[in-house]
Design a protein around this motif. Structure first.
Motif, short mmCIF file in Angstrom:
data_model
loop_
_atom_site.label_atom_id
_atom_site.label_comp_id
_atom_site.label_asym_id
_atom_site.label_seq_id
_atom_site.Cartn_x
_atom_site.Cartn_y
_atom_site.Cartn_z
N SER A 254 -6.85 5.42 5.79
CA SER A 254 -5.85 4.42 6.15
C SER A 254 -6.26 3.67 7.40
O SER A 254 -6.13 2.44 7.47
CB SER A 254 -4.49 5.10 6.38
OG SER A 254 -3.97 5.61 5.17
N ASP B 43 0.82 -1.22 0.00
CA ASP B 43 0.00 0.00 0.00
C ASP B 43 0.85 1.26 0.00
O ASP B 43 0.66 2.17 -0.82
CB ASP B 43 -0.91 0.02 1.23
CG ASP B 43 -1.98 -1.05 1.20
OD1 ASP B 43 -2.19 -1.65 0.13
OD2 ASP B 43 -2.61 -1.29 2.25
N GLU C 189 -3.61 6.18 0.89
CA GLU C 189 -4.53 5.50 -0.03
C GLU C 189 -5.58 6.47 -0.56
O GLU C 189 -6.25 7.17 0.19
CB GLU C 189 -5.22 4.33 0.66
CG GLU C 189 -6.16 3.57 -0.26
CD GLU C 189 -6.92 2.47 0.46
OE1 GLU C 189 -7.75 1.82 -0.18
OE2 GLU C 189 -6.67 2.27 1.66
N ASN D 165 1.31 3.84 -3.13
CA ASN D 165 0.71 5.17 -3.05
C ASN D 165 1.75 6.29 -3.01
O ASN D 165 1.59 7.32 -3.66
CB ASN D 165 -0.21 5.25 -1.83
CG ASN D 165 -1.54 4.56 -2.05
OD1 ASN D 165 -2.27 4.90 -2.96
ND2 ASN D 165 -1.84 3.57 -1.23
#
Length: 465
Positions: free
Chosen positions: A368, A168, A334, A172
């Motif tokens: 998140s 993640d 994210e 990102n």
């Protein structure tokens, strides 16, 4: 004697222009008027309205078009909304102050005032007295970011979700730099070492650098902090093989840099850069609230530009340090629209205003925290024995993989290692736990032991003989 223009005549012209949202030409205005005056008189009245700001003229001569200012403003606002929607910014709720900052930085570069580094922006901040985040905001972030787990050693929560966090945050943070890897591309690269076809090599390098940096933060959780050792090494990991000068990785800047599409001019004197860098670290270390710490470095590190490049990446991973150490949900960014983040940082550079970046930070952290709460729920409660011996398990399993041991050699190594390092009462359970872990290792879960794909592949070949 000059005849004064009657107000009703002017208002009639304004109404005629308003009928044409794309602008009205002189003949169109004349056609719309009930009693149109001679063309020269109409042109004189149009000039008067333009001079008074009641109409806007674009073009010259026969091609001239006239607009009502309110229509022009509304069209501009509609265009801005459409652009924001296309860039994903419309998903992100903004404060009134944040909207004002965004409106300013969206102006053409030529319309913005050039500025240099403002030392007072850093000097005026007093840890635990000055706050970028209000008390209510800090309380809210702690409520959403505290996982439902018993008190555990620093970094425990991040280790539990490490596999998800590696993908993640690497994806990102790289995406915010313009990296074109998809989430699935990133997963394949991190899990299997497979580079995506048709992509630049530096994009894979950027993602793998993030992976190494995240593992550094979590693996060295008891040693990291806002000090030179941590932040310089963090930069070295993130900048590995990406800078024109290899010696610049992990070193403070000695050259001038410019900011693309910005009127901000960072500091250029190396001594001043070093002084401010040390001041940022000392100030961040003194802040007691982990969220204020995180946001402070997201503001001040990019503003100083202490490195030749990779400054924002350093700030984003540095922001996760206090969260990891406090066993709070990490910040993976994210869903953060790249344009929204860029505009927010420009607001810091050019206005020294934090409100737009704060809007981004709070929204991103809420997302998140929700994600990792769901991840934690899917993982279930951690095994207390494995948790207590997590470092020992990591050490012995890395030794087995690094030594390319087959099953026979691994069994002998485990027996001797356990006898030397584990209390007698727990040796049998430890060996069984380690053996089960070795048997369950596969391409999708070995990253938590900080081994590279090539090492894992070589070990698997030996293990399966």
């Amino acid at each position: 004697m000059v005849r004064r223009i009657q107000e009703e005549d002017l208002q009639a012209i304004e109404l005629a222009v308003a009928l044409h949202s794309e602008g009205a030409m002189v003949q169109q205005i004349a056609d719309a008027l009930k009693n149109a005056p001679p063309r020269r008189t109409l042109q004189y009245r149009l000039k008067s309205l333009v001079d008074d700001g009641r109409l806007i003229m674009e073009g010259e001569g026969r091609a001239a078009r006239y607009f009502v200012p309110q229509i022009v403003e509304a069209a501009g606002e509609a265009t801005a909304r459409a652009e924001a929607q296309a860039e994903g910014e419309a998903l992100l709720p903004l404060s009134k102050e944040g909207e004002g900052i965004r409106a300013y930085v969206r102006k053409a570069v030529e319309a913005r005032k050039p500025v240099g580094y403002n030392r007072a922006f850093l000097d005026s901040y007093r840890p635990n007295e000055s706050f970028y985040l209000s008390a209510a905001e800090r309380t809210h972030l702690r409520e959403v970011g505290t996982p439902k787990i018993a008190e555990q050693p620093a970094g425990t929560y991040a280790r539990q979700i490490l596999n998800r966090l590696l993908i993640d945050l690497s994806w990102n943070s790289s995406r915010l730099e313009g990296n074109t890897y998809s989430l699935l591309d990133t997963k394949r690269l991190i899990d299997f070492g497979e580079e995506a076809e048709g992509k630049q090599r530096l994009e894979a390098q950027m993602i793998l650098n993030h992976k190494d940096a995240i593992e550094f933060l979590i693996g060295e959780v008891d040693e990291i902090g806002f000090n030179r050792y941590t932040v310089l090494n963090l930069h070295a990991l993130l900048a590995n093989n990406l800078l024109a000068d290899p010696q610049a990785a992990g070193s403070l800047r000695h050259i001038g840099v410019g900011i693309e599409r910005s009127v901000f001019h960072p500091l250029e004197v190396p001594q001043q850069i070093e002084e401010c860098f040390d001041q940022i670290l000392a100030t961040a270390s003194a802040i007691t609230d982990p969220f204020e710490q995180a946001f402070f470095v997201m503001v001040q590190i990019p503003y100083l530009q202490p490195f030749d490049d990779v400054n924002k990446r350093v700030s984003r991973l540095s922001a996760n340090m206090p969260l990891i150490k406090s066993n709070l949900a990490p910040l993976s960014f994210e869903g953060v629209p790249r344009k929204a983040y860029t505009n927010a940082v420009l607001g810091i550079y050019e206005l020294n205003k934090v409100e737009l970046l704060k809007d981004v930070f709070i929204w991103a952290y809420e997302r998140s925290a929700d994600r990792y709460a769901a991840v934690q729920q899917s993982l279930g409660e951690p095994d207390p024995f494995r948790l207590r011996h997590r470092e020992a398990l990591r050490e012995v399993i890395r030794a087995v993989i690094g030594g390319r041991m087959d099953k026979k050699r691994a069994t002998a190594h485990l027996k001797g290692w356990t006898h030397e390092k584990i209390d007698e009462a727990e040796r049998e359970q430890f060996r069984e736990t380690a053996e089960n872990e070795l048997l369950s290792l596969h391409e999708g879960n070995f990253a938590r032991y900080q081994v590279r794909p090539s090492e894992f592949a070589a070990w698997r070949e030996a293990w399966n003989r």
